[in-house]
Design an enzyme around this catalytic site. Structure first.
Site, PDB file in Angstrom:
ATOM      1  N   ASN A  10       0.878  -1.179   0.000  1.00 18.72           N
ATOM      2  CA  ASN A  10       0.000   0.000   0.000  1.00 18.72           C
ATOM      3  C   ASN A  10       0.914   1.226   0.000  1.00 18.72           C
ATOM      4  O   ASN A  10       1.506   1.561   1.016  1.00 18.72           O
ATOM      5  CB  ASN A  10      -0.868  -0.047   1.271  1.00 18.72           C
ATOM      6  CG  ASN A  10      -1.708   1.205   1.439  1.00 18.72           C
ATOM      7  OD1 ASN A  10      -1.778   2.053   0.550  1.00 18.72           O
ATOM      8  ND2 ASN A  10      -2.353   1.313   2.598  1.00 18.72           N
ATOM      9  N   TRP A  11       1.034   1.849  -1.168  1.00 15.95           N
ATOM     10  CA  TRP A  11       1.991   2.959  -1.295  1.00 15.95           C
ATOM     11  C   TRP A  11       1.458   4.253  -0.691  1.00 15.95           C
ATOM     12  O   TRP A  11       2.192   5.241  -0.610  1.00 15.95           O
ATOM     13  CB  TRP A  11       2.355   3.177  -2.767  1.00 15.95           C
ATOM     14  CG  TRP A  11       3.077   2.016  -3.402  1.00 15.95           C
ATOM     15  CD1 TRP A  11       3.402   0.811  -2.806  1.00 15.95           C
ATOM     16  CD2 TRP A  11       3.573   1.938  -4.746  1.00 15.95           C
ATOM     17  NE1 TRP A  11       4.052   0.002  -3.692  1.00 15.95           N
ATOM     18  CE2 TRP A  11       4.179   0.662  -4.892  1.00 15.95           C
ATOM     19  CE3 TRP A  11       3.564   2.806  -5.842  1.00 15.95           C
ATOM     20  CZ2 TRP A  11       4.764   0.245  -6.088  1.00 15.95           C
ATOM     21  CZ3 TRP A  11       4.145   2.392  -7.031  1.00 15.95           C
ATOM     22  CH2 TRP A  11       4.742   1.131  -7.155  1.00 15.95           C
ATOM     23  N   LYS A  12       0.193   4.250  -0.331  1.00 17.97           N
ATOM     24  CA  LYS A  12      -0.450   5.454   0.255  1.00 17.97           C
ATOM     25  C   LYS A  12      -0.190   6.673  -0.649  1.00 17.97           C
ATOM     26  O   LYS A  12      -0.143   6.513  -1.866  1.00 17.97           O
ATOM     27  CB  LYS A  12       0.033   5.658   1.695  1.00 17.97           C
ATOM     28  CG  LYS A  12      -0.193   4.389   2.535  1.00 17.97           C
ATOM     29  CD  LYS A  12      -0.067   4.583   4.002  1.00 17.97           C
ATOM     30  CE  LYS A  12      -0.296   3.244   4.719  1.00 17.97           C
ATOM     31  NZ  LYS A  12      -0.269   3.344   6.172  1.00 17.97           N
ATOM     32  N   HIS A  96      -9.681   1.182   4.772  1.00 25.20           N
ATOM     33  CA  HIS A  96      -8.415   1.345   5.495  1.00 25.20           C
ATOM     34  C   HIS A  96      -8.650   2.288   6.676  1.00 25.20           C
ATOM     35  O   HIS A  96      -9.435   3.228   6.581  1.00 25.20           O
ATOM     36  CB  HIS A  96      -7.347   1.915   4.551  1.00 25.20           C
ATOM     37  CG  HIS A  96      -5.979   1.893   5.159  1.00 25.20           C
ATOM     38  ND1 HIS A  96      -5.564   2.838   6.066  1.00 25.20           N
ATOM     39  CD2 HIS A  96      -4.950   1.020   5.022  1.00 25.20           C
ATOM     40  CE1 HIS A  96      -4.331   2.534   6.461  1.00 25.20           C
ATOM     41  NE2 HIS A  96      -3.939   1.445   5.834  1.00 25.20           N
ATOM     42  N   GLU A  98      -7.047   4.672   7.782  1.00 23.31           N
ATOM     43  CA  GLU A  98      -6.825   6.094   7.495  1.00 23.31           C
ATOM     44  C   GLU A  98      -8.058   6.698   6.819  1.00 23.31           C
ATOM     45  O   GLU A  98      -8.398   7.847   7.050  1.00 23.31           O
ATOM     46  CB  GLU A  98      -5.553   6.264   6.648  1.00 23.31           C
ATOM     47  CG  GLU A  98      -4.309   6.046   7.498  1.00 23.31           C
ATOM     48  CD  GLU A  98      -3.107   5.477   6.763  1.00 23.31           C
ATOM     49  OE1 GLU A  98      -3.061   5.543   5.531  1.00 23.31           O
ATOM     50  OE2 GLU A  98      -2.209   4.945   7.466  1.00 23.31           O
ATOM     51  N   GLU A 168      -5.581  -4.934  10.589  1.00 22.70           N
ATOM     52  CA  GLU A 168      -4.554  -3.928  10.823  1.00 22.70           C
ATOM     53  C   GLU A 168      -4.839  -3.198  12.129  1.00 22.70           C
ATOM     54  O   GLU A 168      -5.676  -2.284  12.155  1.00 22.70           O
ATOM     55  CB  GLU A 168      -4.545  -2.907   9.680  1.00 22.70           C
ATOM     56  CG  GLU A 168      -4.244  -3.516   8.332  1.00 22.70           C
ATOM     57  CD  GLU A 168      -3.657  -2.493   7.375  1.00 22.70           C
ATOM     58  OE1 GLU A 168      -2.554  -2.731   6.881  1.00 22.70           O
ATOM     59  OE2 GLU A 168      -4.286  -1.436   7.157  1.00 22.70           O
ATOM     60  N   GLY A 174       2.394   2.187  10.815  1.00 29.50           N
ATOM     61  CA  GLY A 174       3.371   3.262  10.658  1.00 29.50           C
ATOM     62  C   GLY A 174       4.061   3.660  11.951  1.00 29.50           C
ATOM     63  O   GLY A 174       4.737   4.686  12.015  1.00 29.50           O
ATOM     64  N   SER A 214       3.297  -2.218  10.441  1.00 29.08           N
ATOM     65  CA  SER A 214       4.750  -2.303  10.655  1.00 29.08           C
ATOM     66  C   SER A 214       5.333  -3.671  10.332  1.00 29.08           C
ATOM     67  O   SER A 214       6.294  -4.123  10.959  1.00 29.08           O
ATOM     68  CB  SER A 214       5.107  -1.889  12.092  1.00 29.08           C
ATOM     69  OG  SER A 214       4.704  -0.559  12.332  1.00 29.08           O
ATOM     70  N   GLY A 235       2.772  -1.127   4.347  1.00 28.90           N
ATOM     71  CA  GLY A 235       2.863   0.300   4.059  1.00 28.90           C
ATOM     72  C   GLY A 235       4.315   0.721   3.880  1.00 28.90           C
ATOM     73  O   GLY A 235       4.882   0.627   2.793  1.00 28.90           O
ATOM     74  N   GLY A 236       4.938   1.153   4.961  1.00 34.54           N
ATOM     75  CA  GLY A 236       6.307   1.685   4.918  1.00 34.54           C
ATOM     76  C   GLY A 236       7.300   0.801   4.176  1.00 34.54           C
ATOM     77  O   GLY A 236       8.060   1.284   3.329  1.00 34.54           O
TER      78      GLY A 236
HETATM   79  P1  PGA Z   1       2.677   0.162   7.738  1.00 29.52           P
HETATM   80  O1  PGA Z   1       1.233   0.410   7.062  1.00 29.52           O
HETATM   81  O2  PGA Z   1       3.229  -1.096   7.152  1.00 29.52           O
HETATM   82  O3  PGA Z   1       3.479   1.396   7.359  1.00 29.52           O
HETATM   83  O4  PGA Z   1       2.459   0.076   9.208  1.00 29.52           O
HETATM   84  C1  PGA Z   1       0.356  -0.651   6.825  1.00 29.52           C
HETATM   85  C2  PGA Z   1      -0.946  -0.123   6.241  1.00 29.52           C
HETATM   86  O5  PGA Z   1      -1.397   0.954   6.644  1.00 29.52           O
HETATM   87  O6  PGA Z   1      -1.547  -0.756   5.341  1.00 29.52           O
END
Ligand code: PGA
Length: 255
Positions: A10-12, A96, A98, A168, A174, A214, A235-236
């Site tokens: 997930n490149w956000k 998600h 967010e 999640e 993050g 993470s 994500g990251g």
């Molecule tokens: P993260 O994000 O790996 O940076 O914790 C995961 C996500 O939000 O899908």
């Protein structure tokens, strides 16, 4: 029960078209021909075209990070299922945390999207997970159950073959704070049990349940070793080719 792992990046809101194409190129070169693990990249909408060109002919799948449930119309800033399909997406991340936290997306709205995605041959990655406050108040399972059950209203047993769930924990996204494999497994097993109650165990056993929060190559092995963890939403660690490729390789080794 053997379920093929899914590792989805997930490149956000990161990267330009050129940067995204570079990253996708590295991923294709390293793990684009293997079929043991299903690899998905979910770039921002503006990169779908450049990234899809790079993915052509490989086994790497493309996904969106969100979509609107309407077919078309006056929804400024939104994008439809058909538009995602038109750019060769086969997955879409929905609900998600967010989106839920910053854009007030409700379970009902997420559910509308899940149904529309399925009607349009897009596989939804339905995200569920509790906040730190909810975990501390011992509400984790209640929160996850509500998000799951309300998110899947009107989804038939047959359609579950196209559904992926991502657990999640919001406090792990993050933050570098990863849920322990045991903590995650408890929730994953609970999700599968809830799916068995909603449908039946034969269908529940086939649904992939990803962990997100993470996750990286160094902690993936132990997480993926858990019975009900079938991959990761990353994500990251998905923003840099080596860290993402290493993670995919851990999943391939574990297979
Ligand atoms: P993260 O994000 O790996 O940076 O914790 C995961 C996500 O939000 O899908």
């Amino acid at each position: 029960m053997s379920r093929k792992y899914v590792i989805a990046g997930n490149w956000k809101m990161n990267k330009t078209s050129e940067e995204g194409a570079e990253l996708a190129k590295d991923i294709v070169l390293a793990v684009g021909q293997q079929a043991e693990v299903e690899v998905v990249v979910c770039p921002p909408f503006t990169l779908l075209e450049s990234v899809s060109k790079v993915l052509e002919g490989s086994n790497i799948k493309l996904g969106g990070q969100n979509m609107h449930p309407a077919v078309s119309g006056a929804y400024t800033g939104e994008i439809s299922a058909e538009m995602l399909r038109n750019h060769f997406s086969s997955y879409v991340i929905l609900g998600h945390s967010e989106r839920r936290a910053y854009f007030d997306e409700t379970d009902n709205f997420v559910n509308q999207k899940v149904k529309v995605a399925l009607e349009n041959q897009l596989r939804p990655i339905l995200c569920v997970g509790e906040t730190l406050e909810e975990r501390e108040a011992e509400k984790t399972l209640d929160v996850v159950k509500t998000q799951l059950v309300d998110g899947l209203v009107g989804v038939s047993a047959e359609q579950t073959g196209s559904v992926v769930i991502a657990y999640e924990p919001v406090w792990a996204i993050g933050t570098g704070k990863v849920a322990t494999p045991e903590e995650a497994q408890v929730v994953h097993a609970f999700i599968r049990q809830t799916l068995a109650e909603l449908y039946d165990s034969a269908h529940a056993d086939k649904i992939r349940i990803l962990y997100g929060g993470s996750m990286k190559a160094s902690n993936a092995r132990e997480l993926l070793a858990q019975e009900d963890i079938d991959g990761g939403l990353i994500g990251g660690a998905a923003l840099e080719s080596n860290s993402f490729i290493d993670l995919v390789k851990v999943a391939i080794d574990q297979d």
